[in-house]
Design a protein around this motif. Sequence first.
Motif, short mmCIF file in Angstrom:
data_model
loop_
_atom_site.label_atom_id
_atom_site.label_comp_id
_atom_site.label_asym_id
_atom_site.label_seq_id
_atom_site.Cartn_x
_atom_site.Cartn_y
_atom_site.Cartn_z
N ASP A 154 8.01 -24.61 16.41
CA ASP A 154 9.19 -23.84 16.00
C ASP A 154 9.22 -22.54 16.81
OD1 ASP A 154 11.26 -22.52 14.79
OD2 ASP A 154 10.37 -22.49 12.78
N PRO A 155 10.20 -22.40 17.73
CA PRO A 155 10.23 -21.20 18.57
C PRO A 155 10.53 -19.92 17.77
CG PRO A 155 12.14 -22.57 19.01
CD PRO A 155 11.26 -23.32 18.06
N LYS A 156 11.06 -20.05 16.55
CA LYS A 156 11.39 -18.89 15.74
C LYS A 156 10.27 -18.50 14.78
CE LYS A 156 16.31 -19.87 15.93
NZ LYS A 156 17.50 -20.20 15.18
N ALA A 157 9.23 -19.32 14.73
CA ALA A 157 8.12 -19.04 13.80
C ALA A 157 7.36 -17.80 14.25
CB ALA A 157 7.19 -20.24 13.72
N LYS A 158 7.03 -16.97 13.29
CA LYS A 158 6.29 -15.74 13.58
C LYS A 158 4.82 -16.08 13.82
CE LYS A 158 5.18 -11.26 11.62
NZ LYS A 158 5.09 -10.47 10.40
N ARG A 159 4.23 -15.45 14.83
CA ARG A 159 2.82 -15.67 15.14
C ARG A 159 1.98 -15.21 13.94
NH1 ARG A 159 0.13 -15.28 20.48
NH2 ARG A 159 -2.08 -15.42 20.00
N PRO A 160 0.98 -16.00 13.53
CA PRO A 160 0.17 -15.61 12.37
C PRO A 160 -0.66 -14.35 12.67
CG PRO A 160 -0.75 -17.56 13.42
CD PRO A 160 0.55 -17.28 14.11
N GLU A 161 -0.81 -13.51 11.66
CA GLU A 161 -1.61 -12.30 11.81
C GLU A 161 -3.08 -12.65 11.62
OE1 GLU A 161 -0.31 -9.10 9.36
OE2 GLU A 161 1.79 -9.39 9.92
N GLN A 162 -3.93 -11.89 12.31
CA GLN A 162 -5.37 -12.11 12.16
C GLN A 162 -5.82 -11.72 10.76
OE1 GLN A 162 -7.59 -10.03 15.14
NE2 GLN A 162 -7.48 -11.74 16.55
N LEU A 163 -6.88 -12.36 10.31
CA LEU A 163 -7.49 -12.01 9.05
C LEU A 163 -8.04 -10.58 9.17
CD1 LEU A 163 -8.21 -13.40 6.33
CD2 LEU A 163 -10.45 -13.86 7.31
N PRO A 164 -7.66 -9.69 8.26
CA PRO A 164 -8.14 -8.30 8.39
C PRO A 164 -9.67 -8.24 8.30
CG PRO A 164 -6.46 -8.49 6.68
CD PRO A 164 -6.80 -9.87 7.10
N ARG A 165 -10.25 -7.43 9.17
CA ARG A 165 -11.69 -7.22 9.18
C ARG A 165 -11.96 -5.74 8.96
NH1 ARG A 165 -10.14 -11.20 12.39
NH2 ARG A 165 -11.47 -12.94 12.93
N PRO A 166 -13.02 -5.41 8.26
CA PRO A 166 -13.33 -4.00 8.02
C PRO A 166 -13.70 -3.30 9.33
CG PRO A 166 -15.11 -5.38 7.26
CD PRO A 166 -14.01 -6.30 7.65
N GLY A 167 -13.21 -2.07 9.48
CA GLY A 167 -13.53 -1.28 10.65
C GLY A 167 -12.76 -1.66 11.89
N VAL A 168 -11.86 -2.64 11.80
CA VAL A 168 -11.07 -3.06 12.96
C VAL A 168 -9.62 -2.80 12.65
CG1 VAL A 168 -10.45 -5.01 14.42
CG2 VAL A 168 -12.75 -4.86 13.50
N LYS A 169 -8.99 -1.99 13.50
CA LYS A 169 -7.57 -1.69 13.32
C LYS A 169 -6.73 -2.85 13.82
CE LYS A 169 -8.24 3.24 14.05
NZ LYS A 169 -7.94 4.36 14.94
N PRO A 170 -5.57 -3.08 13.21
CA PRO A 170 -4.66 -4.10 13.75
C PRO A 170 -4.33 -3.79 15.21
CG PRO A 170 -3.93 -3.36 11.59
CD PRO A 170 -5.07 -2.48 11.99
N SER A 171 -4.04 -4.82 15.98
CA SER A 171 -3.90 -4.67 17.43
C SER A 171 -2.88 -3.60 17.83
CB SER A 171 -3.53 -6.01 18.07
OG SER A 171 -2.31 -6.47 17.52
#
Length: 144
Positions: free
Chosen positions: A100-117
Amino acid sequence: MGRGIQGDAGGILSLLGYLEDEEEEAEAIQADLLPMGRSLDFLGTANLSWWDLKCCLKHPHPNGALSRLRNPDHHWDLHAQLLAGIFDGVQGGNWQRGGDPKAKRPEQLPRPGVKPSGENRKSTTALPIDQLRARLRMDERLPT
């Protein structure tokens, strides 16, 4: 236990001061001692020597209350990090195969001490060419 350095209390006095000043940590130490049939009430006796207490403070059990207090993210060991990586890989692969070209890319599982990209990147603005040339000329004048 030894003498203090530069007038600081050492050994037993240092441990006593630590237990008095750090009430939350003292409670965690007590919680770690109770399953072993020991208590801070026994401190200084054959049931819990000062050396025993020092060892408990210096090398706490990885799953003990003191370790959890000092490092709230203690459960994120290597195995948990690897499992999170596998989870992210499977999610990404399913997203790619979904087609599905309109599907949103899944977000990474949050990890402690790591900021979202998006938070790791610095905001940058383009430098006008005249300012860039001026900076480069300044660099040429610097001694090497």
